[in-house]
Design a protein around this motif. Structure first.
Motif, mmCIF file in Angstrom:
data_model
loop_
_atom_site.group_PDB
_atom_site.id
_atom_site.type_symbol
_atom_site.label_atom_id
_atom_site.label_comp_id
_atom_site.label_asym_id
_atom_site.label_seq_id
_atom_site.Cartn_x
_atom_site.Cartn_y
_atom_site.Cartn_z
ATOM 1 N N LEU A 299 -44.935 41.555 -4.539
ATOM 2 C CA LEU A 299 -44.165 42.334 -3.568
ATOM 3 C C LEU A 299 -44.817 42.328 -2.187
ATOM 4 C CD1 LEU A 299 -42.916 45.344 -5.715
ATOM 5 C CD2 LEU A 299 -41.658 43.291 -5.019
ATOM 6 N N VAL A 300 -46.151 42.253 -2.140
ATOM 7 C CA VAL A 300 -46.846 42.118 -0.849
ATOM 8 C C VAL A 300 -46.458 40.785 -0.214
ATOM 9 C CG1 VAL A 300 -49.111 41.809 0.222
ATOM 10 C CG2 VAL A 300 -48.762 43.644 -1.440
ATOM 11 N N GLN A 301 -46.465 39.715 -1.018
ATOM 12 C CA GLN A 301 -46.067 38.400 -0.505
ATOM 13 C C GLN A 301 -44.602 38.393 -0.084
ATOM 14 O OE1 GLN A 301 -48.135 35.845 0.110
ATOM 15 N NE2 GLN A 301 -49.719 37.286 -0.503
ATOM 16 N N VAL A 302 -43.762 39.068 -0.866
ATOM 17 C CA VAL A 302 -42.335 39.161 -0.535
ATOM 18 C C VAL A 302 -42.166 39.816 0.840
ATOM 19 C CG1 VAL A 302 -40.222 40.441 -1.138
ATOM 20 C CG2 VAL A 302 -41.431 39.110 -2.874
ATOM 21 N N ALA A 303 -42.890 40.892 1.085
ATOM 22 C CA ALA A 303 -42.787 41.593 2.377
ATOM 23 C C ALA A 303 -43.207 40.676 3.523
ATOM 24 C CB ALA A 303 -43.651 42.851 2.357
ATOM 25 N N ARG A 304 -44.247 39.887 3.314
ATOM 26 C CA ARG A 304 -44.693 38.944 4.356
ATOM 27 C C ARG A 304 -43.634 37.867 4.610
ATOM 28 N NH1 ARG A 304 -50.717 38.489 1.931
ATOM 29 N NH2 ARG A 304 -51.513 40.396 2.851
ATOM 30 N N ARG A 305 -43.076 37.334 3.530
ATOM 31 C CA ARG A 305 -42.051 36.304 3.677
ATOM 32 C C ARG A 305 -40.798 36.860 4.364
ATOM 33 N NH1 ARG A 305 -42.925 35.147 -2.344
ATOM 34 N NH2 ARG A 305 -44.799 33.869 -2.280
ATOM 35 N N GLU A 306 -40.449 38.073 3.993
ATOM 36 C CA GLU A 306 -39.265 38.715 4.580
ATOM 37 C C GLU A 306 -39.466 38.936 6.078
ATOM 38 O OE1 GLU A 306 -36.269 42.075 2.848
ATOM 39 O OE2 GLU A 306 -38.400 42.501 2.754
ATOM 40 N N ALA A 307 -40.664 39.397 6.460
ATOM 41 C CA ALA A 307 -40.960 39.624 7.878
ATOM 42 C C ALA A 307 -40.938 38.305 8.641
ATOM 43 C CB ALA A 307 -42.318 40.301 8.027
ATOM 44 N N LYS A 308 -41.476 37.266 8.051
ATOM 45 C CA LYS A 308 -41.501 35.952 8.696
ATOM 46 C C LYS A 308 -40.081 35.401 8.855
ATOM 47 C CE LYS A 308 -43.740 31.459 8.258
ATOM 48 N NZ LYS A 308 -44.614 30.621 7.436
ATOM 49 N N ALA A 309 -39.231 35.627 7.863
ATOM 50 C CA ALA A 309 -37.846 35.139 7.919
ATOM 51 C C ALA A 309 -37.028 35.881 8.977
ATOM 52 C CB ALA A 309 -37.181 35.296 6.556
ATOM 53 N N ALA A 310 -37.431 37.122 9.279
ATOM 54 C CA ALA A 310 -36.686 37.918 10.262
ATOM 55 C C ALA A 310 -36.983 37.499 11.696
ATOM 56 C CB ALA A 310 -37.023 39.393 10.080
ATOM 57 N N LYS B 64 -42.444 50.543 -15.111
ATOM 58 C CA LYS B 64 -42.589 49.158 -14.654
ATOM 59 C C LYS B 64 -42.179 49.007 -13.198
ATOM 60 C CE LYS B 64 -42.099 46.741 -19.006
ATOM 61 N NZ LYS B 64 -41.390 45.682 -19.724
ATOM 62 N N VAL B 65 -42.881 48.130 -12.477
ATOM 63 C CA VAL B 65 -42.515 47.809 -11.100
ATOM 64 C C VAL B 65 -41.213 47.020 -11.153
ATOM 65 C CG1 VAL B 65 -43.198 46.538 -9.037
ATOM 66 C CG2 VAL B 65 -44.920 47.798 -10.349
ATOM 67 N N ARG B 66 -40.228 47.488 -10.433
ATOM 68 C CA ARG B 66 -38.896 46.886 -10.493
ATOM 69 C C ARG B 66 -38.802 45.611 -9.674
ATOM 70 N NH1 ARG B 66 -34.157 51.085 -10.249
ATOM 71 N NH2 ARG B 66 -33.181 49.104 -10.687
ATOM 72 N N SER B 67 -37.915 44.756 -10.114
ATOM 73 C CA SER B 67 -37.659 43.490 -9.442
ATOM 74 C C SER B 67 -37.008 43.725 -8.083
ATOM 75 C CB SER B 67 -36.727 42.642 -10.317
ATOM 76 O OG SER B 67 -36.241 41.547 -9.600
ATOM 77 N N ARG C 93 -47.126 42.147 -10.231
ATOM 78 C CA ARG C 93 -45.844 42.388 -9.556
ATOM 79 C C ARG C 93 -46.069 42.982 -8.169
ATOM 80 N NH1 ARG C 93 -41.720 44.716 -14.195
ATOM 81 N NH2 ARG C 93 -41.767 42.858 -15.495
ATOM 82 N N ARG C 94 -47.012 43.909 -8.058
ATOM 83 C CA ARG C 94 -47.308 44.508 -6.750
ATOM 84 C C ARG C 94 -47.836 43.447 -5.782
ATOM 85 N NH1 ARG C 94 -49.443 48.411 -10.221
ATOM 86 N NH2 ARG C 94 -48.054 50.190 -10.411
#
Length: 60
Positions: A48-59, A6-9, A44-45
């Protein structure tokens, strides 16, 4: 499917939603967090793509 397959949280145990309903720890939305355990690995994957975009935007 085995648990190991499983793809992990992305949870980092810093659980607090900001004004935009996005967790400041893992960058998932409240809805994504709630649905995570019922999602397929493909879903889930996608999250995770959206998470990476949000994380980059927050940085910025």
């Amino acid at each position: 499917m085995k648990v190991a397959d499983k793809v992990r949280s992305p949870c980092v145990s810093i659980c607090a939603l900001d004004a935009g309903d996005v967790c400041i720890g893992c960058h998932r939305t409240g809805d994504e967090i709630i649905r995570w355990s019922r999602m397929t690995n493909d879903e889930r994957r996608d999250v995770l793509v959206q998470v990476a975009r949000r994380e980059a935007k927050a940085a910025l």
